[in-house]
Design an enzyme around this catalytic site. Sequence first.
Site, mmCIF file in Angstrom:
data_model
loop_
_atom_site.group_PDB
_atom_site.id
_atom_site.type_symbol
_atom_site.label_atom_id
_atom_site.label_comp_id
_atom_site.label_asym_id
_atom_site.label_seq_id
_atom_site.Cartn_x
_atom_site.Cartn_y
_atom_site.Cartn_z
ATOM 1 N N THR A 50 18.590 -8.855 -16.943
ATOM 2 C CA THR A 50 19.879 -8.381 -17.467
ATOM 3 C C THR A 50 20.319 -9.297 -18.603
ATOM 4 O O THR A 50 20.112 -10.517 -18.528
ATOM 5 C CB THR A 50 20.913 -8.384 -16.320
ATOM 6 O OG1 THR A 50 20.490 -7.435 -15.337
ATOM 7 C CG2 THR A 50 22.300 -8.002 -16.811
ATOM 8 N N GLY A 51 20.953 -8.702 -19.625
ATOM 9 C CA GLY A 51 21.488 -9.514 -20.716
ATOM 10 C C GLY A 51 20.934 -9.082 -22.054
ATOM 11 O O GLY A 51 20.114 -8.167 -22.157
ATOM 12 N N SER A 52 21.384 -9.806 -23.112
ATOM 13 C CA SER A 52 21.061 -9.380 -24.473
ATOM 14 C C SER A 52 19.614 -9.677 -24.859
ATOM 15 O O SER A 52 19.094 -9.060 -25.801
ATOM 16 C CB SER A 52 22.020 -10.058 -25.457
ATOM 17 O OG SER A 52 21.914 -11.464 -25.354
ATOM 18 N N ASP A 73 13.096 -11.930 -17.617
ATOM 19 C CA ASP A 73 14.560 -12.058 -17.590
ATOM 20 C C ASP A 73 14.998 -13.182 -18.528
ATOM 21 O O ASP A 73 14.192 -14.059 -18.879
ATOM 22 C CB ASP A 73 15.024 -12.351 -16.149
ATOM 23 C CG ASP A 73 16.475 -11.964 -15.902
ATOM 24 O OD1 ASP A 73 17.209 -11.695 -16.872
ATOM 25 O OD2 ASP A 73 16.874 -11.942 -14.722
ATOM 26 N N ALA A 116 18.021 -16.307 -19.594
ATOM 27 C CA ALA A 116 18.630 -17.448 -18.901
ATOM 28 C C ALA A 116 19.745 -18.012 -19.772
ATOM 29 O O ALA A 116 19.762 -17.797 -20.988
ATOM 30 C CB ALA A 116 17.590 -18.524 -18.612
ATOM 31 N N GLY A 165 23.129 -16.107 -14.669
ATOM 32 C CA GLY A 165 24.312 -15.437 -14.120
ATOM 33 C C GLY A 165 25.442 -15.271 -15.105
ATOM 34 O O GLY A 165 26.517 -14.804 -14.740
ATOM 35 N N GLY A 166 25.184 -15.635 -16.382
ATOM 36 C CA GLY A 166 26.206 -15.427 -17.403
ATOM 37 C C GLY A 166 26.647 -13.968 -17.474
ATOM 38 O O GLY A 166 27.796 -13.665 -17.775
ATOM 39 N N GLY A 167 25.718 -13.078 -17.160
ATOM 40 C CA GLY A 167 26.041 -11.645 -17.152
ATOM 41 C C GLY A 167 26.491 -11.147 -15.789
ATOM 42 O O GLY A 167 26.736 -9.956 -15.612
ATOM 43 N N GLU A 211 19.073 -10.744 -9.690
ATOM 44 C CA GLU A 211 18.058 -11.414 -10.512
ATOM 45 C C GLU A 211 17.243 -12.393 -9.673
ATOM 46 O O GLU A 211 16.028 -12.500 -9.833
ATOM 47 C CB GLU A 211 18.734 -12.153 -11.672
ATOM 48 C CG GLU A 211 19.298 -11.208 -12.719
ATOM 49 C CD GLU A 211 20.099 -11.897 -13.810
ATOM 50 O OE1 GLU A 211 20.180 -11.320 -14.901
ATOM 51 O OE2 GLU A 211 20.647 -12.977 -13.573
HETATM 52 C C1 5RP Z 1 22.658 -12.320 -16.494
HETATM 53 C C2 5RP Z 1 21.809 -13.467 -16.876
HETATM 54 C C3 5RP Z 1 21.241 -13.463 -18.253
HETATM 55 O O1 5RP Z 1 19.863 -13.514 -18.167
HETATM 56 C C4 5RP Z 1 21.747 -14.662 -18.992
HETATM 57 O O2 5RP Z 1 23.173 -14.622 -18.981
HETATM 58 C C5 5RP Z 1 21.243 -14.695 -20.435
HETATM 59 O O3 5RP Z 1 21.795 -13.644 -21.145
HETATM 60 P P1 5RP Z 1 21.508 -13.435 -22.686
HETATM 61 O O4 5RP Z 1 20.060 -13.088 -22.811
HETATM 62 O O5 5RP Z 1 22.433 -12.306 -23.063
HETATM 63 O O6 5RP Z 1 21.864 -14.714 -23.390
HETATM 64 O O7 5RP Z 1 21.550 -14.378 -16.138
HETATM 65 O O8 5RP Z 1 23.193 -12.496 -15.211
#
Ligand code: 5RP
Length: 221
Positions: free
Chosen positions: A25-27, A80, A82, A94-96, A102
């Site tokens: 999950t995430g960008s 994934d 991070a 877990g930023g998202g 995950e």
């Molecule tokens: C979501 C996450 C994401 O992998 C993490 O926040 C990185 O996100 P991004 O690729 O948008 O920087 O752990 O829960």
Amino acid sequence: MNAKQAAAHKAVQYIKDGMIVGLGTGSTAYWAIQYLGEKVKQGMRITAIATSGETERLALECGIKVSEMDAVDHIDIDIDGADEIDRRLNLIKGGGGALLREKIVAAGSKTFIVIADGSKMVEMLGQFPLPVEIIPFGWQHTARHLALLGCQTTLRQKEAKPFITDNGNYILDCQFGPIPDPAVLQQQINNTPGVVENGLFVKMATRIVIGYDDGTAGEFS
Ligand code: 5RP
């Protein structure tokens, strides 16, 4: 190709026909899903396990077959993002807000590939506030217990209300500062009543792929 795209593109080269693939999950994971979608359109057959509702929606839009976690007995490769990564393969995630699923998907995967741009690499984890998923019941008590471990806690908000995870829980963002021993801290956090899971992924990653703004990517394991 920007840094996130470069990391995602390199990681997707590990995916082969017939594999069961965990989708993060995430960008950054977003780009892995797009590149996998292209491979599927060219005829590759994969089954995906999504780590969030958002990722499931994106995967389906890209024509990727999505299955339930319990419909498969293993995952071949999980890709994934991070929020922080150290040289010892430890992560903060877990930023998202998807850290629980995950972590379940990463734990069920033979290979866990982490994709990121260079800004996520750190000497020591802890500058990024550690996301901790907690149940809503008595959350302020849980927050006080976690603060005793040496952090400042903030209940994550969305549109002036508590952010609710895909599992119906809250997230506490816990600012610890430097975390010299993530293995010990993750146990202390998970021993706290009310905590469901925390965003420390200790030595779960198999390979880290870092993308750069010139479109290249490097990796280490
Ligand atoms: C979501 C996450 C994401 O992998 C993490 O926040 C990185 O996100 P991004 O690729 O948008 O920087 O752990 O829960």
